[in-house]
Design a protein around this motif. Structure first.
Motif, mmCIF file in Angstrom:
data_model
loop_
_atom_site.group_PDB
_atom_site.id
_atom_site.type_symbol
_atom_site.label_atom_id
_atom_site.label_comp_id
_atom_site.label_asym_id
_atom_site.label_seq_id
_atom_site.Cartn_x
_atom_site.Cartn_y
_atom_site.Cartn_z
ATOM 1 N N LEU A 20 0.837 -1.212 0.000
ATOM 2 C CA LEU A 20 0.000 0.000 0.000
ATOM 3 C C LEU A 20 0.867 1.255 0.000
ATOM 4 C CD1 LEU A 20 -2.817 1.259 0.162
ATOM 5 C CD2 LEU A 20 -2.617 1.138 2.655
ATOM 6 N N TYR A 21 1.949 1.245 0.784
ATOM 7 C CA TYR A 21 2.886 2.378 0.806
ATOM 8 C C TYR A 21 3.449 2.631 -0.599
ATOM 9 C CZ TYR A 21 7.269 4.873 1.605
ATOM 10 O OH TYR A 21 8.312 5.759 1.518
ATOM 11 N N PHE A 22 3.906 1.564 -1.264
ATOM 12 C CA PHE A 22 4.467 1.733 -2.605
ATOM 13 C C PHE A 22 3.407 2.141 -3.622
ATOM 14 C CE2 PHE A 22 8.233 -0.709 -1.130
ATOM 15 C CZ PHE A 22 9.165 0.265 -1.431
ATOM 16 N N ALA A 23 2.177 1.701 -3.447
ATOM 17 C CA ALA A 23 1.102 2.126 -4.349
ATOM 18 C C ALA A 23 0.883 3.629 -4.223
ATOM 19 C CB ALA A 23 -0.181 1.366 -4.041
ATOM 20 N N VAL A 24 0.883 4.142 -3.000
ATOM 21 C CA VAL A 24 0.730 5.591 -2.786
ATOM 22 C C VAL A 24 1.921 6.342 -3.398
ATOM 23 C CG1 VAL A 24 0.698 7.395 -1.007
ATOM 24 C CG2 VAL A 24 -0.740 5.367 -0.767
ATOM 25 N N SER A 139 10.059 20.233 -0.500
ATOM 26 C CA SER A 139 11.108 20.272 0.508
ATOM 27 C C SER A 139 12.059 19.095 0.306
ATOM 28 C CB SER A 139 10.473 20.189 1.895
ATOM 29 O OG SER A 139 11.464 20.059 2.872
ATOM 30 N N PRO A 140 13.368 19.337 0.380
ATOM 31 C CA PRO A 140 14.319 18.230 0.227
ATOM 32 C C PRO A 140 14.180 17.166 1.313
ATOM 33 C CG PRO A 140 15.439 20.337 0.011
ATOM 34 C CD PRO A 140 14.033 20.629 0.444
ATOM 35 N N TRP A 141 13.851 17.555 2.533
ATOM 36 C CA TRP A 141 13.726 16.559 3.596
ATOM 37 C C TRP A 141 12.504 15.682 3.392
ATOM 38 C CZ3 TRP A 141 9.417 16.581 6.599
ATOM 39 C CH2 TRP A 141 8.711 17.770 6.718
ATOM 40 N N ALA A 142 11.428 16.243 2.842
ATOM 41 C CA ALA A 142 10.244 15.421 2.558
ATOM 42 C C ALA A 142 10.580 14.385 1.485
ATOM 43 C CB ALA A 142 9.085 16.305 2.107
ATOM 44 N N HIS A 143 11.361 14.793 0.486
ATOM 45 C CA HIS A 143 11.807 13.874 -0.564
ATOM 46 C C HIS A 143 12.649 12.744 0.052
ATOM 47 C CE1 HIS A 143 13.147 12.640 -4.563
ATOM 48 N NE2 HIS A 143 14.373 12.633 -4.086
ATOM 49 N N PRO A 149 13.792 5.249 2.895
ATOM 50 C CA PRO A 149 13.404 3.918 3.368
ATOM 51 C C PRO A 149 12.945 2.982 2.254
ATOM 52 C CG PRO A 149 11.703 5.494 3.913
ATOM 53 C CD PRO A 149 12.855 6.264 3.332
ATOM 54 N N GLY A 150 12.869 3.476 1.044
ATOM 55 C CA GLY A 150 12.377 2.664 -0.067
ATOM 56 C C GLY A 150 13.159 1.392 -0.290
ATOM 57 N N LEU A 151 14.487 1.448 -0.224
ATOM 58 C CA LEU A 151 15.300 0.255 -0.476
ATOM 59 C C LEU A 151 15.085 -0.799 0.609
ATOM 60 C CD1 LEU A 151 17.334 -1.120 -2.278
ATOM 61 C CD2 LEU A 151 19.144 -0.031 -0.956
ATOM 62 N N LEU A 152 15.085 -0.379 1.855
ATOM 63 C CA LEU A 152 14.850 -1.318 2.949
ATOM 64 C C LEU A 152 13.457 -1.944 2.831
ATOM 65 C CD1 LEU A 152 15.695 -2.627 5.603
ATOM 66 C CD2 LEU A 152 14.740 -0.636 6.769
ATOM 67 N N ILE A 155 13.313 -4.595 0.162
ATOM 68 C CA ILE A 155 13.905 -5.857 0.596
ATOM 69 C C ILE A 155 12.891 -6.641 1.441
ATOM 70 C CG2 ILE A 155 15.703 -6.876 2.060
ATOM 71 C CD1 ILE A 155 17.516 -4.527 1.119
ATOM 72 N N VAL A 156 12.235 -5.956 2.377
ATOM 73 C CA VAL A 156 11.228 -6.617 3.212
ATOM 74 C C VAL A 156 10.086 -7.129 2.343
ATOM 75 C CG1 VAL A 156 9.537 -6.243 5.056
ATOM 76 C CG2 VAL A 156 11.842 -5.297 5.266
ATOM 77 N N LEU A 157 9.663 -6.319 1.376
ATOM 78 C CA LEU A 157 8.586 -6.720 0.467
ATOM 79 C C LEU A 157 8.985 -7.964 -0.325
ATOM 80 C CD1 LEU A 157 5.780 -5.607 -0.451
ATOM 81 C CD2 LEU A 157 6.973 -4.523 -2.332
ATOM 82 N N ALA A 158 10.218 -7.999 -0.791
ATOM 83 C CA ALA A 158 10.687 -9.158 -1.561
ATOM 84 C C ALA A 158 10.746 -10.409 -0.697
ATOM 85 C CB ALA A 158 12.061 -8.861 -2.157
#
Length: 184
Positions: A20-24, A139-143, A149-152, A155-158
């Motif tokens: 769901l996070y990745f869909a958003v 904002s750069p921090w929002a980006h 955390p996308g890579l981590l 890995i959990v998703l995989a």
């Protein structure tokens, strides 16, 4: 509850919420990549960052950087409102061109280094999408919060996805019939 059942239950839950996070994130990226270039590109054509081939062969002397800027401003190209809009100027000797750019707004202009003729200009969409989507324009921090955390999470998703895939193929174990276990 056995470890296998516990892991299966949590794999499904984790997989669902990370999915769901990745869909958003994908929907946000698609909306931004379709709308933001039209807003920030100011109607400029898109360019890929490669210089044009210079077909103009001139024996005129090479323009200085100041003369190149002046010639560009005289032509009033789209995207330049003042001299401050140009924050980079580079001479490309192979192509015999000047590359003028606004790196903050991802605009660039190529002019002939002898005649000052504008050969190519536009909005560099690829670097813009890399740096400014996923709320980077805000904002750069929002980006960073969305991107880091996308890579981590991938890995959990995989791992959870692979476990859910192989779960039906794992050997079934008989329930423990020990007299010390209370029946359910």
């Amino acid at each position: 509850m056995k470890l296998k059942q516990w892991f299966a239950t949590w794999s499904r839950k984790i997989h669902r919420w990370i999915g769901l996070y990745f869909a958003v994130i994908v929907v946000l990226y698609l909306v931004e990549s379709l709308t933001l270039p039209a807003i920030y590109g100011e109607g400029l054509p898109t360019v890929d960052g490669t210089p044009p081939t210079n077909a103009v062969t001139s024996t005129e002397p090479l323009l200085s950087q100041q003369q190149a800027i002046q010639r560009l401003l005289e032509q009033q190209p789209q995207g330049i409102h003042a001299l401050e809009d140009i924050n980079e100027i580079t001479y490309l000797p192979k192509e015999d061109l000047y590359r003028l750019a606004n790196s903050d707004r991802f605009f660039e202009w190529y002019i002939d280094s002898h005649t000052g003729e504008l050969l190519k200009h536009g909005f560099k969409i690829a670097p813009y999408l890399e740096e400014q989507t996923l709320l980077g324009w805000w904002s750069p921090w929002a980006h960073a919060i969305l991107e880091v955390p996308g890579l981590l999470l991938m890995i959990v998703l995989a791992v959870s996805g692979v476990y859910m895939f192989i779960l039906p193929f794992l050997p079934k174990t008989e329930p423990d019939s020990s007299p010390w276990v209370l029946p359910k």
